[in-house]
Scaffold this motif. Structure first.
Motif, PDB file in Angstrom:
ATOM      1  N   ASN A  88       0.882  -1.249  -0.018  1.00 16.46           N
ATOM      2  CA  ASN A  88       0.089  -0.091  -0.029  1.00 16.46           C
ATOM      3  C   ASN A  88       0.947   1.206  -0.007  1.00 16.46           C
ATOM      4  OD1 ASN A  88      -1.931   1.919   0.446  1.00 16.46           O
ATOM      5  ND2 ASN A  88      -2.902   1.028   2.162  1.00 16.46           N
ATOM      6  N   THR A  89       0.864   1.820  -1.020  1.00 19.03           N
ATOM      7  CA  THR A  89       1.736   3.308  -1.161  1.00 19.03           C
ATOM      8  C   THR A  89       1.297   4.148   0.014  1.00 19.03           C
ATOM      9  OG1 THR A  89       0.138   4.515  -2.757  1.00 19.03           O
ATOM     10  CG2 THR A  89       1.892   2.890  -3.795  1.00 19.03           C
ATOM     11  N   ASN A  90       0.120   4.468   0.376  1.00 18.44           N
ATOM     12  CA  ASN A  90      -0.242   5.125   1.416  1.00 18.44           C
ATOM     13  C   ASN A  90       0.785   5.088   2.699  1.00 18.44           C
ATOM     14  OD1 ASN A  90      -1.678   6.767  -0.254  1.00 18.44           O
ATOM     15  ND2 ASN A  90      -3.735   5.790   0.258  1.00 18.44           N
ATOM     16  N   PHE A  91       0.587   3.577   3.037  1.00 22.54           N
ATOM     17  CA  PHE A  91       1.348   3.155   4.266  1.00 22.54           C
ATOM     18  C   PHE A  91       2.693   3.430   4.077  1.00 22.54           C
ATOM     19  CE2 PHE A  91       3.369  -0.341   6.871  1.00 22.54           C
ATOM     20  CZ  PHE A  91       2.855   0.234   7.922  1.00 22.54           C
ATOM     21  N   VAL A  92       3.371   3.285   2.927  1.00 23.31           N
ATOM     22  CA  VAL A  92       4.725   3.544   2.651  1.00 23.31           C
ATOM     23  C   VAL A  92       5.197   4.855   2.747  1.00 23.31           C
ATOM     24  CG1 VAL A  92       6.693   3.104   0.890  1.00 23.31           C
ATOM     25  CG2 VAL A  92       4.966   1.480   1.203  1.00 23.31           C
ATOM     26  N   VAL A  93       4.379   5.614   2.173  1.00 21.23           N
ATOM     27  CA  VAL A  93       4.675   7.084   2.442  1.00 21.23           C
ATOM     28  C   VAL A  93       4.413   7.580   3.755  1.00 21.23           C
ATOM     29  CG1 VAL A  93       3.503   9.559   1.529  1.00 21.23           C
ATOM     30  CG2 VAL A  93       3.775   7.724  -0.077  1.00 21.23           C
TER      31      VAL A  93
END
Length: 186
Positions: free
Chosen positions: A29-34
């Protein structure tokens, strides 16, 4: 207006937040990584004391600005004092110039009055001199007329006496004249 709504909807639909699929706490999940990257970035900033450094730099800059403002105020006050001083000096100089002009006008008026008085005296002197010349010429003319009258009278008397007087009478008249002259001289 419809075009604006359509453009806003296309931008919202194409955002990366909507592109993420699956559970939130996953590395896919890109949101979590960001979010984790952002938190790590914040942690590194806190570890390196960047906020304190930024605060110090901002404080230092604020101090610099404050000192510049204080210096500008001091310079402004000094300039106002200097301006007031120059304005006072300008008023003093203007007053002095006005006094000089008034004094010069007074001196010019006095000089004009003196010149008038001198001219009047000169004219009176010339009038007296002319009157004296006239009187002298008149006296000279009267004397000349008298002398001429005496000369004529003597000539006439001589002729009359020569025709009518005898030698003894002439001697007697001469003696009387000599006595008369002696009496008048002494």
């Amino acid at each position: 207006m419809k075009k604006l709504i359509a453009t806003f909807a296309a931008l919202t639909a194409g955002s990366p937040a909507l592109a993420a699929t699956g559970p939130f706490f996953s590395l896919s999940n890109t949101n979590f990584v960001v979010l984790i990257s952002f938190l790590l970035f914040i942690a590194v900033l806190l570890y390196l004391k960047v906020p304190a450094l930024v605060g110090k730099q901002l404080d230092k800059r604020a101090e610099g600005i404050k000192s510049e403002l204080d210096e500008a105020r001091a310079i402004r006050e000094e300039a106002q004092t200097l301006l007031a001083s120059y304005e006072r000096k300008q008023k003093e100089v203007q007053g002095q110039a006005d006094r000089i002009v008034a004094h010069a006008k007074q001196e010019a008026a006095e000089a004009a009055e003196k010149a008038k008085a001198d001219l009047k005296v000169s004219i009176e002197r010339r009038i007296r001199a002319a009157e004296d010349q006239i009187a002298s010429a008149e006296a000279s003319a009267v004397k000349e007329v008298r002398d001429r009258a005496v000369t004529v009278a003597v000539a006439v008397a001589k002729e009359v006496v020569a025709k009518e007087i005898t030698a003894t009478q002439a001697n007697k008249l001469i003696d009387e004249s000599i006595a008369d002259v002696e009496a008048k001289l002494h």
